[in-house]
Design a protein around this motif. Structure first.
Motif, PDB file in Angstrom:
ATOM      1  N   GLU A 180      47.728  34.142  80.834  1.00 31.79           N
ATOM      2  CA  GLU A 180      46.928  33.704  79.685  1.00 31.79           C
ATOM      3  C   GLU A 180      47.043  34.678  78.519  1.00 31.79           C
ATOM      4  O   GLU A 180      47.187  34.263  77.361  1.00 31.79           O
ATOM      5  CB  GLU A 180      45.470  33.541  80.112  1.00 31.79           C
ATOM      6  N   THR A 181      47.001  35.969  78.805  1.00 31.61           N
ATOM      7  CA  THR A 181      47.127  36.987  77.745  1.00 31.61           C
ATOM      8  C   THR A 181      48.471  36.874  77.034  1.00 31.61           C
ATOM      9  O   THR A 181      48.547  36.940  75.798  1.00 31.61           O
ATOM     10  CB  THR A 181      46.965  38.396  78.340  1.00 31.61           C
ATOM     11  N   ASN A 182      49.525  36.703  77.814  1.00 34.66           N
ATOM     12  CA  ASN A 182      50.867  36.591  77.227  1.00 34.66           C
ATOM     13  C   ASN A 182      51.023  35.307  76.410  1.00 34.66           C
ATOM     14  O   ASN A 182      51.625  35.315  75.328  1.00 34.66           O
ATOM     15  CB  ASN A 182      51.926  36.652  78.321  1.00 34.66           C
ATOM     16  N   MET A 183      50.501  34.207  76.907  1.00 26.26           N
ATOM     17  CA  MET A 183      50.596  32.941  76.172  1.00 26.26           C
ATOM     18  C   MET A 183      49.885  33.039  74.832  1.00 26.26           C
ATOM     19  O   MET A 183      50.443  32.659  73.781  1.00 26.26           O
ATOM     20  CB  MET A 183      50.001  31.811  77.011  1.00 26.26           C
ATOM     21  N   GLU A 184      48.698  33.530  74.876  1.00 24.10           N
ATOM     22  CA  GLU A 184      47.911  33.622  73.640  1.00 24.10           C
ATOM     23  C   GLU A 184      48.527  34.592  72.651  1.00 24.10           C
ATOM     24  O   GLU A 184      48.603  34.317  71.445  1.00 24.10           O
ATOM     25  CB  GLU A 184      46.479  34.042  73.986  1.00 24.10           C
ATOM     26  N   GLY A 185      49.016  35.726  73.142  1.00 23.63           N
ATOM     27  CA  GLY A 185      49.621  36.732  72.265  1.00 23.63           C
ATOM     28  C   GLY A 185      50.907  36.235  71.630  1.00 23.63           C
ATOM     29  O   GLY A 185      51.145  36.428  70.426  1.00 23.63           O
ATOM     30  N   ALA A 186      51.758  35.575  72.418  1.00 22.84           N
ATOM     31  CA  ALA A 186      53.035  35.083  71.903  1.00 22.84           C
ATOM     32  C   ALA A 186      52.820  33.982  70.863  1.00 22.84           C
ATOM     33  O   ALA A 186      53.441  33.988  69.788  1.00 22.84           O
ATOM     34  CB  ALA A 186      53.900  34.586  73.047  1.00 22.84           C
ATOM     35  N   LEU A 187      51.942  33.047  71.158  1.00 24.39           N
ATOM     36  CA  LEU A 187      51.681  31.952  70.225  1.00 24.39           C
ATOM     37  C   LEU A 187      51.062  32.455  68.922  1.00 24.39           C
ATOM     38  O   LEU A 187      51.417  31.990  67.833  1.00 24.39           O
ATOM     39  CB  LEU A 187      50.774  30.911  70.884  1.00 24.39           C
ATOM     40  N   LYS A 188      50.157  33.394  69.023  1.00 23.25           N
ATOM     41  CA  LYS A 188      49.525  33.966  67.833  1.00 23.25           C
ATOM     42  C   LYS A 188      50.543  34.663  66.945  1.00 23.25           C
ATOM     43  O   LYS A 188      50.437  34.650  65.705  1.00 23.25           O
ATOM     44  CB  LYS A 188      48.429  34.933  68.248  1.00 23.25           C
ATOM     45  N   ALA A 189      51.571  35.245  67.580  1.00 20.98           N
ATOM     46  CA  ALA A 189      52.611  35.956  66.824  1.00 20.98           C
ATOM     47  C   ALA A 189      53.679  35.006  66.282  1.00 20.98           C
ATOM     48  O   ALA A 189      54.629  35.449  65.620  1.00 20.98           O
ATOM     49  CB  ALA A 189      53.257  37.017  67.706  1.00 20.98           C
TER      50      ALA A 189
END
Length: 342
Positions: A180-189
């Motif tokens: 979840e952390t990686n998904m949210e971070g990648a999409l936000k970037a």
């Protein structure tokens, strides 16, 4: 009465003449057949000699090619691949395997000579001197805390994020703790994302279970890259899939891929050369997107692929330590170009 002996003699003479003529004809026919057989044998002998001469010439040519290749520092494996161009050649546990290339599977249009490493040590695919491939990574909890803004600034266009895995011993399904952390971070970037699931399914029912697990967890996110079925050998371990036949493993793979596709996602299968060729029925997988794993160059795979994982020792800003590096031949974030290979 006196004419009867004469008639008998005449008949005897006629019969003898006919028999003699028949024998002569038979002898002539036999001699002709013998002559034909001898001529045919001579022709066969000539053909055999010619074939042997060609084999000798060919062997001399092959010997010259081997010598030239080795003198130029080419590895034995690459040398064999150049000589046996109609086969897929790979080495496993010290043995070489030669598998005929299947005609009716779409062939790769990628030119090995057009792959180049840039000044940063990253692999690119060039056309007319310009990079046309797309830079990507795949990550899991093992990359730790990722600064996704720094990753994006380093030119990463897409990321395939591990969603979860099935234990190779217990068979239990687990969610990657950083998913979840990686998904949210990648999409936000602003990075396009896809996911992969490390499978150890041993039945179509388990494959469907894995696919449904993945689908449930990606629903909240905008997925523009493929949803990947990761099937591979468990190094040094007794994996659950160890004894599965090629046909059964292919059935399992297709079940996962089709279940994902039914939900509107792009299915993809990940494997290395040996796994694609020896452990899967690649002919049945011809129409699915393929993610190819190989950490050696030059590029070697006869069939169409969409992505290449070319190293597990990549370096990207925002990630401490090593990371898997990929290049894609499709721009997944744009529908209009996602269906066309380079």
């Amino acid at each position: 009465m006196e004419k009867k002996p004469i008639a008998k003699m005449t008949v005897f003479f006629v019969i003898t003449t006919i028999l003699a003529a028949a024998c002569s004809v038979a002898l002539v026919i036999k001699n002709n057949n013998i002559t034909k057989e001898m001529n045919a044998q001579e022709q066969n002998n000539e053909k055999t000699v010619e074939a042997l001469q060609r084999e000798i010439e060919d062997s001399d040519g092959i010997k010259d090619r081997i010598k030239e290749s080795l003198e130029q520092g080419e590895t034995p494996l690459n040398m064999l691949r150049n000589i046996y161009s109609d086969d897929v050649v790979y080495n496993y546990n010290g043995k070489y395997y030669f598998v005929p290339i299947i005609d009716n599977i779409p062939k790769s249009k990628l030119n090995p000579g057009d792959f180049k490493f840039n000044d940063a040590g990253e692999l690119e695919y060039l056309k007319n001197g310009k990079a046309v491939s797309h830079k990507g990574i795949d990550v899991s909890k093992y990359q730790g805390n990722i600064d996704w803004e720094a990753v994006a600034e380093d030119g990463v266009e897409f990321a395939i994020i591990r969603l979860g895995y099935r234990g190779y011993g217990t068979g239990a399904i687990q969610l990657d703790e950083s998913f979840e952390t990686n998904m949210e971070g990648a999409l936000k970037a602003g990075i396009d994302v896809g996911v992969y699931f490390f499978s150890q399914a041993i039945s179509e029912k388990e494959a469907e279970e894995e696919a449904n697990f993945v689908i449930e967890h990606i629903k909240p996110y905008k997925i523009t890259c493929p949803v990947v079925f990761d099937t591979e050998e468990v190094s040094g371990e007794e994996g659950r899939m160890k004894e599965i036949s090629s046909d059964k493993l292919t059935d399992i793979s297709i079940k996962f891929l089709d279940t994902v596709e039914e939900e509107g996602y792009t299915p993809m299968i990940y494997a290395n050369l040996k796994w694609f060729i020896a452990n899967l029925d690649i002919e049945r997988l011809a129409d699915y997107e393929k993610w190819f794993a190989s950490y050696t160059t030059p590029y070697y795979f006869p069939y169409e692929i969409s992505m290449w994982q070319y190293t597990d020792q990549g370096k990207v800003n925002g990630i401490e330590g090593s990371v898997d590096m990929n290049i894609s031949f499709k721009e997944w974030g744009k529908k209009e170009s996602s269906k066309t290979n380079i």
